[in-house]
Write a protein that holds these residues in place. Structure first.
Motif, PDB file in Angstrom:
ATOM      1  N   GLU A  23       0.924  -1.291   0.140  1.00  0.00           N
ATOM      2  CA  GLU A  23      -0.126  -0.111  -0.024  1.00  0.00           C
ATOM      3  C   GLU A  23       0.907   1.123  -0.013  1.00  0.00           C
ATOM      4  O   GLU A  23       0.494   2.074  -0.872  1.00  0.00           O
ATOM      5  CB  GLU A  23      -0.800   0.050   1.103  1.00  0.00           C
ATOM      6  N   ILE A  24       1.817   1.260   0.724  1.00  0.00           N
ATOM      7  CA  ILE A  24       2.737   2.247   0.792  1.00  0.00           C
ATOM      8  C   ILE A  24       3.460   2.618  -0.543  1.00  0.00           C
ATOM      9  O   ILE A  24       3.640   3.889  -0.982  1.00  0.00           O
ATOM     10  CB  ILE A  24       3.740   2.398   1.967  1.00  0.00           C
ATOM     11  N   LEU A  25       3.933   1.820  -0.910  1.00  0.00           N
ATOM     12  CA  LEU A  25       4.464   1.649  -2.453  1.00  0.00           C
ATOM     13  C   LEU A  25       3.760   2.027  -3.397  1.00  0.00           C
ATOM     14  O   LEU A  25       3.872   3.171  -4.108  1.00  0.00           O
ATOM     15  CB  LEU A  25       5.207   0.304  -2.709  1.00  0.00           C
ATOM     16  N   LYS A  26       2.627   1.475  -3.572  1.00  0.00           N
ATOM     17  CA  LYS A  26       1.340   2.103  -4.525  1.00  0.00           C
ATOM     18  C   LYS A  26       0.984   3.339  -4.236  1.00  0.00           C
ATOM     19  O   LYS A  26       0.511   3.989  -5.191  1.00  0.00           O
ATOM     20  CB  LYS A  26       0.273   1.090  -4.277  1.00  0.00           C
ATOM     21  N   SER A  27       0.925   3.927  -2.941  1.00  0.00           N
ATOM     22  CA  SER A  27       0.732   5.414  -2.981  1.00  0.00           C
ATOM     23  C   SER A  27       1.494   6.318  -3.599  1.00  0.00           C
ATOM     24  O   SER A  27       1.190   7.653  -3.632  1.00  0.00           O
ATOM     25  CB  SER A  27       0.913   5.758  -1.297  1.00  0.00           C
ATOM     26  N   MET A  28       2.861   5.789  -4.160  1.00  0.00           N
ATOM     27  CA  MET A  28       3.416   6.867  -5.000  1.00  0.00           C
ATOM     28  C   MET A  28       2.715   7.384  -6.065  1.00  0.00           C
ATOM     29  O   MET A  28       2.884   8.321  -6.684  1.00  0.00           O
ATOM     30  CB  MET A  28       4.840   6.237  -5.414  1.00  0.00           C
ATOM     31  N   ASN A  31       1.288  10.838  -6.111  1.00  0.00           N
ATOM     32  CA  ASN A  31       1.925  11.489  -5.435  1.00  0.00           C
ATOM     33  C   ASN A  31       3.341  11.936  -5.685  1.00  0.00           C
ATOM     34  O   ASN A  31       4.028  12.529  -5.362  1.00  0.00           O
ATOM     35  CB  ASN A  31       2.158  10.725  -3.971  1.00  0.00           C
ATOM     36  N   VAL A  32       3.936  11.166  -6.878  1.00  0.00           N
ATOM     37  CA  VAL A  32       5.363  11.332  -7.320  1.00  0.00           C
ATOM     38  C   VAL A  32       5.068  11.550  -8.771  1.00  0.00           C
ATOM     39  O   VAL A  32       5.018  10.589  -9.621  1.00  0.00           O
ATOM     40  CB  VAL A  32       6.217  10.025  -6.961  1.00  0.00           C
ATOM     41  N   PRO A  33       5.021  12.753  -9.311  1.00  0.00           N
ATOM     42  CA  PRO A  33       4.554  12.797 -10.633  1.00  0.00           C
ATOM     43  C   PRO A  33       5.533  12.438 -11.561  1.00  0.00           C
ATOM     44  O   PRO A  33       5.286  12.524 -12.710  1.00  0.00           O
ATOM     45  CB  PRO A  33       4.846  14.682 -10.617  1.00  0.00           C
ATOM     46  N   LEU A  34       6.881  12.244 -11.354  1.00  0.00           N
ATOM     47  CA  LEU A  34       7.839  11.612 -12.202  1.00  0.00           C
ATOM     48  C   LEU A  34       7.597  10.297 -12.786  1.00  0.00           C
ATOM     49  O   LEU A  34       8.238   9.984 -13.874  1.00  0.00           O
ATOM     50  CB  LEU A  34       9.239  11.755 -11.731  1.00  0.00           C
ATOM     51  N   LEU A  35       6.658   9.608 -12.096  1.00  0.00           N
ATOM     52  CA  LEU A  35       6.539   8.233 -12.394  1.00  0.00           C
ATOM     53  C   LEU A  35       5.641   7.991 -13.773  1.00  0.00           C
ATOM     54  O   LEU A  35       4.658   8.619 -13.825  1.00  0.00           O
ATOM     55  CB  LEU A  35       6.017   7.531 -11.293  1.00  0.00           C
ATOM     56  N   ARG A  36       6.049   7.428 -14.706  1.00  0.00           N
ATOM     57  CA  ARG A  36       5.176   6.943 -15.743  1.00  0.00           C
ATOM     58  C   ARG A  36       4.289   5.853 -15.707  1.00  0.00           C
ATOM     59  O   ARG A  36       3.368   5.631 -16.182  1.00  0.00           O
ATOM     60  CB  ARG A  36       6.277   6.912 -17.058  1.00  0.00           C
ATOM     61  N   SER A  37       5.087   4.761 -14.800  1.00  0.00           N
ATOM     62  CA  SER A  37       3.887   3.620 -14.436  1.00  0.00           C
ATOM     63  C   SER A  37       4.685   3.096 -13.248  1.00  0.00           C
ATOM     64  O   SER A  37       5.941   3.445 -12.915  1.00  0.00           O
ATOM     65  CB  SER A  37       4.068   2.607 -15.594  1.00  0.00           C
ATOM     66  N   GLU A  72      10.374  14.448  -2.555  1.00  0.00           N
ATOM     67  CA  GLU A  72       9.912  14.437  -1.111  1.00  0.00           C
ATOM     68  C   GLU A  72       8.807  13.531  -0.463  1.00  0.00           C
ATOM     69  O   GLU A  72       9.361  13.085   0.570  1.00  0.00           O
ATOM     70  CB  GLU A  72       9.436  16.030  -1.050  1.00  0.00           C
ATOM     71  N   TYR A  73       8.190  13.004  -1.304  1.00  0.00           N
ATOM     72  CA  TYR A  73       7.096  11.966  -0.944  1.00  0.00           C
ATOM     73  C   TYR A  73       7.729  10.755  -0.854  1.00  0.00           C
ATOM     74  O   TYR A  73       7.502  10.075   0.096  1.00  0.00           O
ATOM     75  CB  TYR A  73       5.862  11.970  -1.873  1.00  0.00           C
ATOM     76  N   HIS A  74       8.565  10.552  -1.896  1.00  0.00           N
ATOM     77  CA  HIS A  74       9.108   9.269  -2.034  1.00  0.00           C
ATOM     78  C   HIS A  74      10.222   9.013  -0.917  1.00  0.00           C
ATOM     79  O   HIS A  74      10.369   8.057  -0.174  1.00  0.00           O
ATOM     80  CB  HIS A  74      10.140   9.188  -3.425  1.00  0.00           C
ATOM     81  N   CYS A  75      11.032  10.076  -0.620  1.00  0.00           N
ATOM     82  CA  CYS A  75      11.813   9.954   0.724  1.00  0.00           C
ATOM     83  C   CYS A  75      11.378  10.076   1.921  1.00  0.00           C
ATOM     84  O   CYS A  75      11.509   9.160   2.795  1.00  0.00           O
ATOM     85  CB  CYS A  75      12.953  11.349   0.546  1.00  0.00           C
ATOM     86  N   SER A  76      10.442  11.099   2.252  1.00  0.00           N
ATOM     87  CA  SER A  76       9.747  10.985   3.485  1.00  0.00           C
ATOM     88  C   SER A  76       8.573  10.139   3.910  1.00  0.00           C
ATOM     89  O   SER A  76       8.494   9.626   5.066  1.00  0.00           O
ATOM     90  CB  SER A  76       9.068  12.471   3.866  1.00  0.00           C
ATOM     91  N   VAL A  77       7.953   9.355   2.791  1.00  0.00           N
ATOM     92  CA  VAL A  77       7.095   8.315   3.231  1.00  0.00           C
ATOM     93  C   VAL A  77       7.580   6.883   2.957  1.00  0.00           C
ATOM     94  O   VAL A  77       7.656   6.128   3.814  1.00  0.00           O
ATOM     95  CB  VAL A  77       5.690   8.712   2.503  1.00  0.00           C
TER      96      VAL A  77
END
Length: 96
Positions: A23-28, A31-37, A72-77
Motif C-alpha cells: 500500500e505504501i509503495l502503491k501510494s506513490m 504523489n510522485v509526478p515523475l513516475l510514468r508507470s 519529497e514524498y518518495h523520501c519522507s514516506v
C-alpha cells in the motif's frame, strides 16, 4: 525510458506487513509526478531465495531517476517506511 526495480526482503514478511508495504509503495501513484508507470507485487512462493516485495517504476530518463531518488514524498514516506521494515533490498536500473 528507464526501468527502476527494487526487491525487498522484509524483517517480518507476514501477510499484514506485506500488505502495508504494498500500500505504501502503491501510494506513490499520484504523489510522485515523475513516475510514468508503477507496479508492485508480493511473492507467493516463499522459497528460501525469494524476496517478499517487488517495486517496478518507469521514468523518462536518468535525470528523472535522479530526481525521483530525491522526491519529497518518495523520501519522507516511502523510503522511510521501507528502510524501517526491510531486512535487505536489491535494485537494478536499466534503459528500455
Amino acid at each position: 525510458m528507464i526501468k527502476h526495480i527494487v526487491c525487498f526482503k522484509l524483517k517480518d514478511n507476514s501477510e499484514e506487513e506485506c500488505k502495508k508495504a504494498l500500500e505504501i509503495l502503491k501510494s506513490m501513484e499520484g504523489n510522485v509526478p515523475l513516475l510514468r508507470s508503477i507496479e508492485v507485487g508480493a511473492d507467493f512462493l516463499h522459497s528460501p531465495r525469494s524476496y517478499d516485495i517487488i517495486l517496478q517504476v518507469t521514468l523518462d530518463d536518468e535525470k528523472a531517476l535522479e530526481a525521483y531518488q530525491k522526491d519529497e514524498y518518495h523520501c519522507s514516506v516511502v523510503k522511510k517506511h521501507m528502510h524501517n521494515v526491510a531486512e535487505t533490498s536489491v535494485a537494478i536500473d536499466y534503459a528500455l
